[in-house]
Motif scaffolding. Sequence first.
Motif, mmCIF file in Angstrom:
data_model
loop_
_atom_site.group_PDB
_atom_site.id
_atom_site.type_symbol
_atom_site.label_atom_id
_atom_site.label_comp_id
_atom_site.label_asym_id
_atom_site.label_seq_id
_atom_site.Cartn_x
_atom_site.Cartn_y
_atom_site.Cartn_z
ATOM 1 N N GLU A 1 -17.027 4.914 -4.894
ATOM 2 C CA GLU A 1 -16.684 3.708 -4.149
ATOM 3 C C GLU A 1 -16.066 4.034 -2.784
ATOM 4 O O GLU A 1 -16.005 3.181 -1.908
ATOM 5 C CB GLU A 1 -15.702 2.845 -4.956
ATOM 6 N N ALA B 1 -6.392 -3.083 5.053
ATOM 7 C CA ALA B 1 -7.744 -3.536 4.694
ATOM 8 C C ALA B 1 -8.201 -2.977 3.345
ATOM 9 O O ALA B 1 -8.951 -3.632 2.619
ATOM 10 C CB ALA B 1 -8.735 -3.147 5.787
ATOM 11 N N ALA B 2 -7.761 -1.774 3.001
ATOM 12 C CA ALA B 2 -8.182 -1.158 1.732
ATOM 13 C C ALA B 2 -7.029 -1.101 0.728
ATOM 14 O O ALA B 2 -7.079 -0.339 -0.235
ATOM 15 C CB ALA B 2 -8.726 0.247 1.990
ATOM 16 N N LYS C 1 -17.933 3.156 0.513
ATOM 17 C CA LYS C 1 -17.988 1.773 0.996
ATOM 18 C C LYS C 1 -16.919 1.495 2.055
ATOM 19 O O LYS C 1 -17.093 0.630 2.913
ATOM 20 C CB LYS C 1 -17.818 0.796 -0.171
ATOM 21 N N ASP C 2 -15.796 2.211 1.955
ATOM 22 C CA ASP C 2 -14.688 1.990 2.891
ATOM 23 C C ASP C 2 -14.646 3.027 4.005
ATOM 24 O O ASP C 2 -13.658 3.120 4.736
ATOM 25 C CB ASP C 2 -13.346 1.995 2.137
ATOM 26 N N ARG D 1 -5.540 -3.613 9.795
ATOM 27 C CA ARG D 1 -6.482 -2.522 9.521
ATOM 28 C C ARG D 1 -5.923 -1.571 8.458
ATOM 29 O O ARG D 1 -6.663 -1.123 7.574
ATOM 30 C CB ARG D 1 -6.796 -1.752 10.803
ATOM 31 N N GLN E 1 0.850 -1.186 0.000
ATOM 32 C CA GLN E 1 0.000 0.000 0.000
ATOM 33 C C GLN E 1 0.890 1.243 0.000
ATOM 34 O O GLN E 1 1.620 1.477 0.968
ATOM 35 C CB GLN E 1 -0.899 0.023 1.238
ATOM 36 N N ARG F 1 -6.954 -0.256 -3.315
ATOM 37 C CA ARG F 1 -8.123 0.540 -3.701
ATOM 38 C C ARG F 1 -7.820 2.023 -3.501
ATOM 39 O O ARG F 1 -6.918 2.396 -2.743
ATOM 40 C CB ARG F 1 -9.352 0.133 -2.876
ATOM 41 N N SER G 1 -9.443 4.159 -1.843
ATOM 42 C CA SER G 1 -9.630 4.563 -0.449
ATOM 43 C C SER G 1 -8.358 4.347 0.372
ATOM 44 O O SER G 1 -8.006 5.172 1.214
ATOM 45 C CB SER G 1 -10.794 3.789 0.178
ATOM 46 N N GLY G 2 -7.663 3.241 0.121
ATOM 47 C CA GLY G 2 -6.429 2.982 0.849
ATOM 48 C C GLY G 2 -5.368 4.019 0.537
ATOM 49 O O GLY G 2 -4.672 4.518 1.431
ATOM 50 N N LEU H 1 -13.420 2.175 7.486
ATOM 51 C CA LEU H 1 -11.990 1.895 7.651
ATOM 52 C C LEU H 1 -11.175 3.163 7.885
ATOM 53 O O LEU H 1 -10.027 3.096 8.326
ATOM 54 C CB LEU H 1 -11.443 1.173 6.407
#
Length: 203
Positions: A181, A141-142, A184-185, A138, A92, A145, A147-148, A188
């Motif tokens: 999208e 987790a994204a 949705k996260d 944690r 990430q 994507r 969001s991460g 997190l």
Amino acid sequence: MKKNAQSVDGSILSRIYGSGGGAAFTPSDFLDLGSRRAVDLALHRLVKRKILRRLARGLYEYPRSHPELGTLSPDVEKVARVLAGKYRIRLQPAGAYATNLLGLSEQVPAKVVFLTDGPSRTVRIGRQEIQLRRTTPRNMAAAGRLSGLLMQALRHLGEEHITPARVEHLKRTLPANERHELLKDLPLAPAWMHPLFREIARD
């Protein structure tokens, strides 16, 4: 034996050329073409011929070239993908590199940081350093994507530096379907990022 070596060299070379400039490889990418020893020797010969560039132990690149600038620096994203495959880990982008990827900063960091669910390690490529930092489930987790990436970029900048101009930049440059999208996260993300995620996701 010589013919077999030439065959392995030719097969590897064909795959390298087919991948295009900037592609990165490990010996494992060619084990379907010959034994590990044959592949290692072929890669060694290709480095001597300056077709490949050895970036680190077991890590090679087919360099990109520019008519005026000459040989370009390695593509960090491609190198990272190869490292992820080699070590069977997820990565990430984080820190200054995450802000750069989103266009929130023009500075290209000399130290590129990736969070990972694998062991921490550092890979030095010339004057550039790629740091893999083990983190919590944690934080991963994204991974992979938008969001991460956004969470890591906002965390690096800090809440006080998230200006309206930066939010507008993200709304203007990120594809609408990816922005939608983000919601949705939302669970997190830290609470202070929730209004930012909602604003960026809004048309």
